[in-house]
Design a protein around this motif. Structure first.
Motif, short mmCIF file in Angstrom:
data_model
loop_
_atom_site.label_atom_id
_atom_site.label_comp_id
_atom_site.label_asym_id
_atom_site.label_seq_id
_atom_site.Cartn_x
_atom_site.Cartn_y
_atom_site.Cartn_z
N GLN A 164 22.03 98.84 4.76
CA GLN A 164 21.88 98.70 3.36
C GLN A 164 23.08 99.03 2.72
O GLN A 164 23.39 98.56 1.50
CB GLN A 164 20.81 99.75 2.93
CG GLN A 164 19.37 99.45 3.51
CD GLN A 164 18.37 100.48 3.30
OE1 GLN A 164 18.76 101.74 3.29
NE2 GLN A 164 17.08 100.17 3.11
N SER A 210 13.83 93.75 7.76
CA SER A 210 13.31 93.78 6.46
C SER A 210 14.57 94.44 5.63
O SER A 210 15.06 93.71 4.54
CB SER A 210 12.36 94.92 6.22
OG SER A 210 12.00 94.97 4.75
N GLN A 269 16.63 91.72 2.94
CA GLN A 269 16.58 91.96 1.51
C GLN A 269 17.85 91.36 0.64
O GLN A 269 17.43 91.02 -0.41
CB GLN A 269 16.35 93.65 1.21
CG GLN A 269 14.90 94.08 1.59
CD GLN A 269 15.06 95.58 1.46
OE1 GLN A 269 15.79 96.28 0.96
NE2 GLN A 269 13.93 96.07 2.06
N ARG A 270 18.92 91.50 1.34
CA ARG A 270 20.20 90.97 0.45
C ARG A 270 21.01 89.98 1.40
O ARG A 270 21.66 89.21 0.93
CB ARG A 270 20.73 92.24 -0.01
CG ARG A 270 20.18 92.98 -1.01
CD ARG A 270 21.25 94.28 -1.45
NE ARG A 270 22.55 93.86 -1.54
CZ ARG A 270 23.46 94.88 -1.56
NH1 ARG A 270 23.19 96.21 -1.43
NH2 ARG A 270 24.80 94.65 -1.61
N ARG A 319 8.54 88.70 1.47
CA ARG A 319 9.36 88.36 0.46
C ARG A 319 8.45 87.40 -0.41
O ARG A 319 8.71 87.65 -1.84
CB ARG A 319 10.69 87.80 0.86
CG ARG A 319 11.94 87.57 -0.23
CD ARG A 319 13.12 87.46 0.10
NE ARG A 319 13.33 86.05 0.88
CZ ARG A 319 13.51 85.85 2.16
NH1 ARG A 319 13.84 86.95 3.03
NH2 ARG A 319 13.66 84.75 2.71
N ASP A 373 6.05 89.18 -2.50
CA ASP A 373 6.80 90.12 -3.49
C ASP A 373 6.89 89.53 -5.03
O ASP A 373 7.05 88.48 -5.28
CB ASP A 373 8.10 90.51 -3.30
CG ASP A 373 7.92 91.60 -2.22
OD1 ASP A 373 6.90 92.07 -1.82
OD2 ASP A 373 8.91 91.67 -1.58
#
Length: 289
Positions: free
Chosen positions: A203, A244, A248-249, A286, A289
């Motif tokens: 992250q 995950s 995410q990015r 995703r 979402d």
């Protein structure tokens, strides 16, 4: 981060392998799973290694240096088995003393990413200042490579996870570089062995995460003859959380690896199936979402 994978997941993966049926057809349109060729170093010839990779369903590989062959021979074998190259592990000494030759070889095979895979004991800093100095050196090397159209990346082990006043050696190194000069290949299993949380590092450095090395830790007393490593999803790491966070990015390349497999073919197939399942779940999540 939750450290123990759910027993149900391990059961599903194991059952799928025993029945010979895949868990899913594709890990997601934006994800790639490659194989680190170090995993197959004890499997016959390079020709046989590429054949094993292809038969296990891999279409991309991460190389170990020049794989002991000429660029022409490597290109021939890659074409024969329809394999692309995501990156190559290149020792720091080669970048320091053989930069021109290293650039020429990788340009000849069409590889764009060079990864520093390991620091010899003599190259490992012992204090915060040393990690910062090494970061500055890698930043300069990465800047030089960029002028030739290549990207430098760094792969961690556990020794970079030692902390100095609250920051790991890994963080000190990375923070001394510019993002365009040093990408990251985070090895989640080694991060965990170093006492750190791979999700936190993923992250924090999502903007630099080129690749994620994928293997699991079995724990002491299990797979002792395999350096206590296990296929993805059959050990201690929470790969649902790791994938995950990465998806995410960063959406990195996932590189299946095992440092000392007894049955290389079975292990790379198991890891690939487990990664495909986790990526499918992340993809569905995703889209919802």
């Amino acid at each position: 981060m939750r450290l123990i994978k759910k027993l149900a997941l391990a059961t599903v993966v194991a059952g799928s392998l025993l029945n010979g049926s895949p868990l899913m057809a594709s890990p997601g349109a934006d994800s790639k799973i490659a194989l680190q060729m170090y995993t197959l170093r004890n499997v016959g010839t390079l020709d046989q290694q590429f054949l094993m990779a292809r038969n296990a369903g891999f279409t991309a590989v991460e190389l170990v240096g020049d794989q002991g062959v000429s660029s022409a021979e490597l290109n021939r074998l890659l074409a024969q088995y329809n394999l692309s190259v995501t990156s190559a592990h290149v020792q720091l000494d080669a970048l320091r003393s053989q930069m021109a030759q290293t650039i020429a070889f990788n340009q000849a095979i069409g590889n764009k990413v060079l990864v520093v895979p390991y620091l010899q004991p003599a190259d490992r800093p012992t204090d915060a200042a040393g990690w910062k100095r090494l970061g500055k050196e890698l930043n300069a090397l990465g800047s030089t490579l960029r002028k030739s159209g290549l990207q430098l990346a760094y792969h961690n082990h556990d020794f970079e996870m030692k902390t100095f006043r609250g920051k790991t050696g890994f963080e000190l190194l990375v923070d001394a570089t510019r993002a365009e000069n040093l990408a990251l290949e985070i090895d989640a299993a080694w991060v965990f062995r170093g006492g750190q949380d791979p999700v936190r590092l993923i992250q924090r450095y999502a903007d630099r995460l080129f690749a994620l090395h994928a293997k699991d830790n079995s724990g002491i007393g299990l797979r002792d003859d395999e350096m206590n490593f296990a296929p993805v999803g059959e050990g201690l790491l929470a790969w649902d959380e790791i994938v995950s966070a990465a998806q995410q990015r960063a959406r990195p390349v996932y590189v299946v690896e095992h440092d000392l497999p007894k049955d290389a073919d079975a292990i790379i197939r198991a890891s690939k199936l487990s990664l495909e399942r986790e990526l499918a779940q992340a993809w569905r999540g995703r889209k919802l979402d």
